[in-house]
Scaffold this active site. Structure first.
Site, PDB file in Angstrom:
ATOM      1  N   ASP A   1       0.855  -1.186   0.000  1.00 11.83           N
ATOM      2  CA  ASP A   1       0.000   0.000   0.000  1.00 11.83           C
ATOM      3  C   ASP A   1       0.899   1.248   0.000  1.00 11.83           C
ATOM      4  O   ASP A   1       2.119   1.166   0.179  1.00 11.83           O
ATOM      5  CB  ASP A   1      -0.965  -0.019   1.202  1.00 11.83           C
TER       6      ASP A   1
ATOM      7  N   GLU B   1     -10.441   6.996   4.753  1.00 12.48           N
ATOM      8  CA  GLU B   1      -9.387   6.381   5.579  1.00 12.48           C
ATOM      9  C   GLU B   1      -9.413   6.899   7.026  1.00 12.48           C
ATOM     10  O   GLU B   1     -10.484   7.133   7.589  1.00 12.48           O
ATOM     11  CB  GLU B   1      -8.032   6.556   4.896  1.00 12.48           C
TER      12      GLU B   1
HETATM   13  C1  BGC Z   1      -5.111   3.218   0.487  1.00 14.68           C
HETATM   14  C2  BGC Z   1      -5.379   2.195  -0.582  1.00 14.68           C
HETATM   15  C3  BGC Z   1      -5.283   2.820  -1.935  1.00 14.68           C
HETATM   16  C4  BGC Z   1      -3.959   3.523  -2.088  1.00 14.68           C
HETATM   17  C5  BGC Z   1      -3.792   4.187  -3.425  1.00 14.68           C
HETATM   18  C6  BGC Z   1      -3.888   4.028   0.219  1.00 14.68           C
HETATM   19  O1  BGC Z   1      -3.789   5.072   1.129  1.00 14.68           O
HETATM   20  O2  BGC Z   1      -4.994   2.560   1.740  1.00 14.68           O
HETATM   21  O3  BGC Z   1      -6.645   1.618  -0.397  1.00 14.68           O
HETATM   22  O4  BGC Z   1      -5.455   1.836  -2.915  1.00 14.68           O
HETATM   23  O5  BGC Z   1      -3.840   4.500  -1.084  1.00 14.68           O
HETATM   24  O6  BGC Z   1      -4.579   5.293  -3.559  1.00 14.68           O
HETATM   25  C1  BGC Z   2      -3.616   9.931  -2.002  1.00 13.62           C
HETATM   26  C2  BGC Z   2      -4.404   8.702  -1.686  1.00 13.62           C
HETATM   27  C3  BGC Z   2      -3.687   7.915  -0.679  1.00 13.62           C
HETATM   28  C4  BGC Z   2      -3.302   8.764   0.513  1.00 13.62           C
HETATM   29  C5  BGC Z   2      -2.462   8.004   1.482  1.00 13.62           C
HETATM   30  C6  BGC Z   2      -3.320  10.713  -0.742  1.00 13.62           C
HETATM   31  O1  BGC Z   2      -2.584  11.831  -1.027  1.00 13.62           O
HETATM   32  O2  BGC Z   2      -4.320  10.727  -2.886  1.00 13.62           O
HETATM   33  O3  BGC Z   2      -4.622   7.910  -2.818  1.00 13.62           O
HETATM   34  O4  BGC Z   2      -4.495   6.858  -0.285  1.00 13.62           O
HETATM   35  O5  BGC Z   2      -2.619   9.919   0.135  1.00 13.62           O
HETATM   36  O6  BGC Z   2      -2.202   8.759   2.632  1.00 13.62           O
END
Ligand code: BGC
Ligand code: BGC
Length: 596
Positions: free
Chosen positions: A292, A479
């Site tokens: 991830d 998240e």
């Molecule tokens: C998330 C994932 C996601 C990735 C890419 C991460 O922060 O936990 O679910 O696929 O970002 O955007």
């Molecule tokens: C991104 C997300 C990712 C996240 C992780 C963001 O800046 O756009 O895709 O999941 O950071 O912290």
């Protein structure tokens, strides 16, 4: 085409060489030949996924990067289907012209439709789709999202989330279908089949037990997301592994993303046991394991140690949006000093070559045109099927000539309808970026206008209305930002205007129909007695007519809860998977849902 030919030539050449040497026992497959022909740098480049915003076509070409992603909200300018296709085509060409001659896999989070692209149809989030219990619908949604992705030249979706959500205080609760593992398994696998039937690689995420983390009240924020799971292996297998088994063995999912979280204080990204022993050896998963977003940097030790731990644990591709150059450098050192064995690199790269070959990326992704009307009709059907009627004292269905007072923070707001992962990562608070969507106000107004009725939105018109429809919402989140200590209807992440709306509705003394537009159940115990009807609308996306379809009775309600509805915020204790739950803490059982 060119690539396929190139591989074929390499294959034929080596065959003829072998026959000259008269050693026919080792006949390599074209993919093995390809692997054998690659330099260490080319192999390591394939194991990297960088962010669109952090690369140029020259970097992709020089480093032979295996993959590029757009994270939540990351998009080309202008944010149109055409610009996306131009971007992915340009990057793919840069990759194919690299020394390794390999196509790129471009990945995005199209978690409820291709949600980074402005103007496309957004489907309900997964917590809503869980209420449909409809595998066939999920397969059709998977196909529709596949077409949206292909139209932009994208071949990899970081979806579905197979979290078996045990605590709806978690900010990702709405990304999961249910608290019940078999339902997550069947709906998730149906979606994977639909997506992969369109030539798109699906991702089962987040492996493993992301939906089972502890509530850590000692921390002020982020108490649950990316946390620790305190369960035995038997409990983890019974609850959290179930959907992965079906995704691998039945739906043949081609990629799996590792979870930020830990099991008994061991970070998943460093777990050889769960990634290699269980996933790859026991379950025979032969696709690719992706880390991830910068998650390996949460492993202990220096960068080289983090990178080696993850790769040695079985991670095949590293999602390194920003630090990919530093990571590549230490990967190389780790291979040269023997910390990472060449066999592990070859296994990872072989898996990457295999998925690229399976997806037929060398001949180019089949083009597609987005069918907005089809997507809208499908999303509207999904919205109607996911609405859950939890109370009805005869006020629903609404007659079409009913004059309605429509109030609450969510009545004319696609941002609130759609929640997080909608245009931007955290979601929006308005209609600006959803030009083709329909709000609840628009859906109600269309019916009223066709039937000589009125939709009022001002309290001063309350006396003219027959019924009050009150729409309560949460603020959008994604998240850890969505982690909450309270499931209150009026505090935490609930919209600050909910309280005043609830108060006003009671003063009007007309029948009240309450819609809750949120990613998860919120506590309604003290208020529901004042409501004549109560509908869980979830984060339903861009097509509000699906809601009016059931409210006016054109379609009967069929949705039933795939989560227990608690009376208390300690939702982990009320999950139907908890044998010690207390019936007094439960408002509505999992499976609840009325019909007309
Ligand atoms: C998330 C994932 C996601 C990735 C890419 C991460 O922060 O936990 O679910 O696929 O970002 O955007
Ligand atoms: C991104 C997300 C990712 C996240 C992780 C963001 O800046 O756009 O895709 O999941 O950071 O912290």
């Amino acid at each position: 085409m060119i690539i396929a030919k190139k591989w074929l030539i390499v294959g034929l050449l080596s065959l003829s060489l072998m026959s000259c040497k008269k050693t026919p026992e080792i006949i390599l497959t074209p993919l093995e030949e390809k692997l054998a022909s690659m330099s260490l740098d080319e192999k390591l480049g394939q194991m990297i996924q960088a962010e669109r915003y952090a690369v140029t076509t020259a970097t992709i070409n020089e480093l032979n990067l295996g993959s590029i992603l757009s994270g939540g909200g990351s998009h080309p300018t202008p944010n149109t289907v055409e610009a996306w296709l131009a971007l992915t085509t340009k990057m793919n060409n840069a990759a194919k012209n690299g020394s390794a001659g390999l196509p790129l896999i471009y990945g995005v989070d199209a978690v409820h439709g291709h949600n980074n692209v402005e103007g496309l149809v957004l489907f309900p989030h997964n917590s809503a789709l869980g209420a449909t219990h409809d595998e066939e619908l999920l397969e059709r949604i998977g196909k529709a999202v596949g077409v949206q992705l292909r139209a932009t030249g994208i071949s990899w979706n970081f979806a579905p989330c197979l979290a078996v959500v045990q605590d709806i205080r978690w900010g990702r609760a709405y990304e999961g279908f249910s608290e019940e593992p078999n339902l997550v398994a069947s709906l998730g696998s149906a979606y994977i089949k639909g997506l992969q039937s369109e030539g798109i690689m699906a991702t089962a995420k987040h492996y493993l037990a992301d939906g089972g983390t502890d509530f850590d009240s000692s921390k002020n924020s982020y108490p649950i997301d990316q946390g620790n799971v305190s369960l035995t292996e038997a409990e983890i297998r019974a609850l959290h592994l179930v959907p992965y088994i079906k995704a691998i063995q039945d739906a043949k999912v081609k990629s799996i993303m590792v979870s930020f979280s830990s099991i008994n204080n061991q970070k998943m990204h460093g777990s050889t046991y769960w990634i290699t022993t269980i996933l790859k050896e026991e379950l025979k998963f032969d696709g690719i394991v992706i880390s991830d977003w910068e998650a390996i940097h949460q492993l202990p030790g220096s960068l080289i140690y983090q990178v080696s731990s993850a790769i040695n644990a079985g991670v095949d591709m590293l999602m390194e949006p920003n630090k990919y150059k530093d990571v590549l450098a230490v990967m190389k050192r780790a291979v040269e000093n023997g910390t990472i064995k060449m066999e592990r690199i070859d296994d990872a790269v072989m898996r990457i070559l295999k998925v690229k070959d399976d997806l037929k990326l060398s001949t180019g992704l089949a083009s597609a045109t987005i069918d907005m009307e089809n997507d809208k009709a499908l999303a509207r059907e999904a919205v109607a099927k996911s609405q859950v009627l939890l109370k009805n004292e005869g006020v629903l269905p609404l007659a079409k000539n009913t004059d309605i007072l429509l109030i609450g923070p969510g009545i004319d707001n696609v941002g609130y309808q759609a929640g997080g992962w909608s245009f931007s990562w955290q979601g929006e608070k308005g209609n600006e970026h959803f030009p083709n969507a329909t709000t609840l106000l628009e859906a109600f107004t269309a019916i009223a206008q066709a039937n000589g009725a009125h939709i009022y939105t001002q309290l001063k018109d309350a006396s003219k209305a027959d019924v009050v429809v009150m729409v309560l919402t949460e603020n959008p989140y994604a998240e850890g930002i969505g982690d909450t200590k309270t499931l209150s209807l009026t505090s935490g992440l609930a919209h600050p205007d909910n309280a005043e709306t609830i108060r006003q509705a009671k003063l009007i003394k007309k029948p009240i129909v309450t819609l809750l537009m949120s990613g998860r159940p919120l506590i309604v115990e003290d208020e529901i007695e004042y409501w004549d009807a109560f509908v869980m609308s979830w984060l339903f996306g861009t097509e509000a007519q699906g809601v009016t379809d059931v409210l006016y009775g054109d379609v009967n309600f069929s949705g039933t809860l795939s989560f227990t509805w608690p009376k208390i915020s300690e939702a982990n204790t009320t999950s139907s998977m908890n044998p010690d739950r207390n019936a007094d803490d439960i408002q509505f059982e999992i499976g609840s849902g009325l019909t007309y």
